[in-house]
Design a protein around this motif. Structure first.
Motif, PDB file in Angstrom:
ATOM      1  N   PRO A  54     -43.789  -2.938  32.944  1.00  0.00           N
ATOM      2  CA  PRO A  54     -42.982  -2.846  32.309  1.00  0.00           C
ATOM      3  C   PRO A  54     -41.669  -2.371  33.205  1.00  0.00           C
ATOM      4  CG  PRO A  54     -43.745  -2.047  31.241  1.00  0.00           C
ATOM      5  CD  PRO A  54     -44.896  -2.709  32.581  1.00  0.00           C
ATOM      6  N   PRO A  55     -42.191  -2.155  34.883  1.00  0.00           N
ATOM      7  CA  PRO A  55     -41.737  -2.077  36.085  1.00  0.00           C
ATOM      8  C   PRO A  55     -40.721  -2.821  36.946  1.00  0.00           C
ATOM      9  CG  PRO A  55     -43.846  -0.631  36.282  1.00  0.00           C
ATOM     10  CD  PRO A  55     -44.296  -1.684  35.537  1.00  0.00           C
ATOM     11  N   ALA A  56     -41.402  -4.055  36.475  1.00  0.00           N
ATOM     12  CA  ALA A  56     -41.210  -5.071  37.153  1.00  0.00           C
ATOM     13  C   ALA A  56     -39.792  -5.647  35.866  1.00  0.00           C
ATOM     14  CB  ALA A  56     -41.792  -6.022  37.095  1.00  0.00           C
ATOM     15  N   VAL A  57     -39.569  -5.423  34.999  1.00  0.00           N
ATOM     16  CA  VAL A  57     -38.995  -5.583  34.202  1.00  0.00           C
ATOM     17  C   VAL A  57     -37.672  -4.988  34.421  1.00  0.00           C
ATOM     18  CG1 VAL A  57     -37.851  -5.711  31.489  1.00  0.00           C
ATOM     19  CG2 VAL A  57     -40.268  -6.274  32.142  1.00  0.00           C
ATOM     20  N   ALA A  58     -37.595  -3.404  34.437  1.00  0.00           N
ATOM     21  CA  ALA A  58     -36.960  -2.343  34.971  1.00  0.00           C
ATOM     22  C   ALA A  58     -35.826  -2.970  36.432  1.00  0.00           C
ATOM     23  CB  ALA A  58     -37.081  -1.301  34.790  1.00  0.00           C
ATOM     24  N   LEU A  59     -36.766  -3.192  36.962  1.00  0.00           N
ATOM     25  CA  LEU A  59     -36.681  -3.813  38.319  1.00  0.00           C
ATOM     26  C   LEU A  59     -35.504  -4.839  38.123  1.00  0.00           C
ATOM     27  CD1 LEU A  59     -39.263  -2.821  40.742  1.00  0.00           C
ATOM     28  CD2 LEU A  59     -36.972  -1.623  41.133  1.00  0.00           C
ATOM     29  N   ALA A  60     -35.829  -6.384  37.432  1.00  0.00           N
ATOM     30  CA  ALA A  60     -35.119  -7.102  37.530  1.00  0.00           C
ATOM     31  C   ALA A  60     -33.714  -7.219  37.058  1.00  0.00           C
ATOM     32  CB  ALA A  60     -36.068  -7.955  36.581  1.00  0.00           C
ATOM     33  N   LEU A  61     -33.934  -6.305  35.784  1.00  0.00           N
ATOM     34  CA  LEU A  61     -32.635  -5.942  34.580  1.00  0.00           C
ATOM     35  C   LEU A  61     -31.638  -4.556  35.872  1.00  0.00           C
ATOM     36  CD1 LEU A  61     -33.660  -5.389  31.373  1.00  0.00           C
ATOM     37  CD2 LEU A  61     -32.356  -6.881  31.585  1.00  0.00           C
ATOM     38  N   ALA A  62     -32.168  -3.895  36.488  1.00  0.00           N
ATOM     39  CA  ALA A  62     -31.222  -3.296  37.245  1.00  0.00           C
ATOM     40  C   ALA A  62     -30.861  -4.246  38.430  1.00  0.00           C
ATOM     41  CB  ALA A  62     -31.886  -2.236  38.431  1.00  0.00           C
ATOM     42  N   GLU A  63     -31.515  -5.564  39.074  1.00  0.00           N
ATOM     43  CA  GLU A  63     -30.993  -6.198  39.571  1.00  0.00           C
ATOM     44  C   GLU A  63     -29.787  -6.920  39.407  1.00  0.00           C
ATOM     45  OE1 GLU A  63     -35.375  -6.510  42.334  1.00  0.00           O
ATOM     46  OE2 GLU A  63     -33.923  -7.875  41.888  1.00  0.00           O
ATOM     47  N   ALA A  64     -29.604  -7.729  38.344  1.00  0.00           N
ATOM     48  CA  ALA A  64     -29.373  -8.282  37.600  1.00  0.00           C
ATOM     49  C   ALA A  64     -28.054  -7.500  37.325  1.00  0.00           C
ATOM     50  CB  ALA A  64     -29.937  -8.683  36.734  1.00  0.00           C
ATOM     51  N   LYS A  65     -27.765  -6.410  37.000  1.00  0.00           N
ATOM     52  CA  LYS A  65     -26.573  -5.912  36.722  1.00  0.00           C
ATOM     53  C   LYS A  65     -26.251  -5.517  37.584  1.00  0.00           C
ATOM     54  CE  LYS A  65     -28.954  -3.097  33.572  1.00  0.00           C
ATOM     55  NZ  LYS A  65     -29.160  -2.036  32.176  1.00  0.00           N
ATOM     56  N   ALA A  66     -26.638  -5.141  38.795  1.00  0.00           N
ATOM     57  CA  ALA A  66     -26.231  -5.209  40.201  1.00  0.00           C
ATOM     58  C   ALA A  66     -25.400  -6.266  40.898  1.00  0.00           C
ATOM     59  CB  ALA A  66     -26.590  -4.450  40.960  1.00  0.00           C
ATOM     60  N   GLN A  67     -26.254  -7.198  40.767  1.00  0.00           N
ATOM     61  CA  GLN A  67     -25.571  -8.799  41.200  1.00  0.00           C
ATOM     62  C   GLN A  67     -24.399  -9.251  40.061  1.00  0.00           C
ATOM     63  OE1 GLN A  67     -26.171 -10.490  43.944  1.00  0.00           O
ATOM     64  NE2 GLN A  67     -28.762 -10.674  44.812  1.00  0.00           N
ATOM     65  N   ALA A  68     -24.509  -8.688  39.133  1.00  0.00           N
ATOM     66  CA  ALA A  68     -23.584  -9.772  37.560  1.00  0.00           C
ATOM     67  C   ALA A  68     -21.969  -8.621  38.413  1.00  0.00           C
ATOM     68  CB  ALA A  68     -23.863  -8.964  36.787  1.00  0.00           C
ATOM     69  N   VAL A  69     -22.145  -7.624  38.600  1.00  0.00           N
ATOM     70  CA  VAL A  69     -20.902  -6.654  39.668  1.00  0.00           C
ATOM     71  C   VAL A  69     -20.999  -7.278  40.846  1.00  0.00           C
ATOM     72  CG1 VAL A  69     -19.843  -4.794  39.269  1.00  0.00           C
ATOM     73  CG2 VAL A  69     -21.255  -5.333  37.524  1.00  0.00           C
ATOM     74  N   ALA A  70     -21.442  -7.387  41.736  1.00  0.00           N
ATOM     75  CA  ALA A  70     -21.038  -7.937  42.737  1.00  0.00           C
ATOM     76  C   ALA A  70     -20.573  -8.750  43.271  1.00  0.00           C
ATOM     77  CB  ALA A  70     -22.927  -8.099  43.544  1.00  0.00           C
ATOM     78  N   ALA A  71     -20.964  -9.886  41.898  1.00  0.00           N
ATOM     79  CA  ALA A  71     -20.234 -11.151  42.409  1.00  0.00           C
ATOM     80  C   ALA A  71     -18.868 -11.093  42.224  1.00  0.00           C
ATOM     81  CB  ALA A  71     -20.689 -12.339  41.574  1.00  0.00           C
ATOM     82  N   GLY A  72     -17.932 -10.065  41.176  1.00  0.00           N
ATOM     83  CA  GLY A  72     -16.710  -9.607  41.573  1.00  0.00           C
ATOM     84  C   GLY A  72     -16.056  -8.907  42.371  1.00  0.00           C
TER      85      GLY A  72
END
Ligand code: DGT
Length: 194
Positions: free
Chosen positions: A43-61
């Motif tokens: 679970p911590p790895a899943v939550a970290l991966a989702l947190a990173e993916a959300k940040a990366q998705a917005v950071a692209a713009g």
């Protein structure tokens, strides 16, 4: 400038109350697909991966911003529960949680120039007391649909606190983001006064 890659009212409220100036941009991300690709991860790895993916998705713009992503998930006896999609789902979740220990994992990540510069996961353990069907029904009469946006089907700062015999963990982790480590990271990044 700090960008919160989230549509979560709870996360916005936390940062605002802490006096942090930010812009919120909800991430366009297929969380379920990403979760599916992480099947079997802790679970911590899943939550970290989702947190990173959300940040990366917005950071692209947002090329010049420091972007903060966050994610929370609930695990009860090894089974993961997402936000309840209906009142019936919330009823089923709460019946299942009755008398059991709930783990609420919240993670956060910071992205700058497309790279993850900080990440952190935290867990809180909440002991759900035995819940009668009558209690669940009365609780949902008051808390549905507000808790539709809450993993675990409760708002700890509201009547959700009545679900628990005990809570072990940081209040902010339960609200949806490990705020104290996030504030430390923002100071380290020089965007909050040390
Ligand atoms: N107000 C409140 N919200 C809670 C509580 N526990 C969990 N939550 C909320 C915080 C998050 O908005 C939500 C967790 O779901 P997610 O991590 O998928 O975030 P969400 O989809 O809401 O927003 P995001 O993905 O960041 O755009 O549950 C609580 O006790 N009180």
């Amino acid at each position: 400038m700090i960008v919160l890659a989230s549509g979560s009212a709870s996360r916005r409220a936390m940062l605002k109350a802490a006096g942090v100036a930010f812009t919120a941009i909800p991430p366009a991300l297929d969380e379920r697909a990403l979760e599916a690709s992480l099947e079997g991860a802790a679970p911590p790895a899943v939550a970290l991966a989702l947190a990173e993916a959300k940040a990366q998705a917005v950071a692209a713009g947002q090329p010049d911003a420091l972007v903060l992503g966050s994610d929370s998930l609930v695990v009860v006896e090894g089974q993961r529960f997402d936000k309840p999609a209906s009142r019936q789902a919330a009823e089923a979740h709460l019946s299942h949680f009755s008398g059991r220990t709930m783990e609420l994992h919240s993670a956060a990540a910071l992205v700058r120039d497309g790279a993850v510069v900080w990440r952190h996961a935290a867990v809180a353990r909440l002991q759900v007391r035995p819940l009668t069907d009558a209690f669940i029904d009365h609780y949902l009469d008051r808390e549905w649909p507000a808790i539709g946006g809450c993993v675990g089907a409760f708002r700890i700062e509201g009547p959700g606190v009545q679900l628990f015999d005990s809570v072990d963990g940081d209040h902010f982790t339960i609200l949806g983001m490990p705020l104290l480590p996030v504030l430390g990271a923002l100071r380290d990044q020089g965007v909050l006064p040390a």
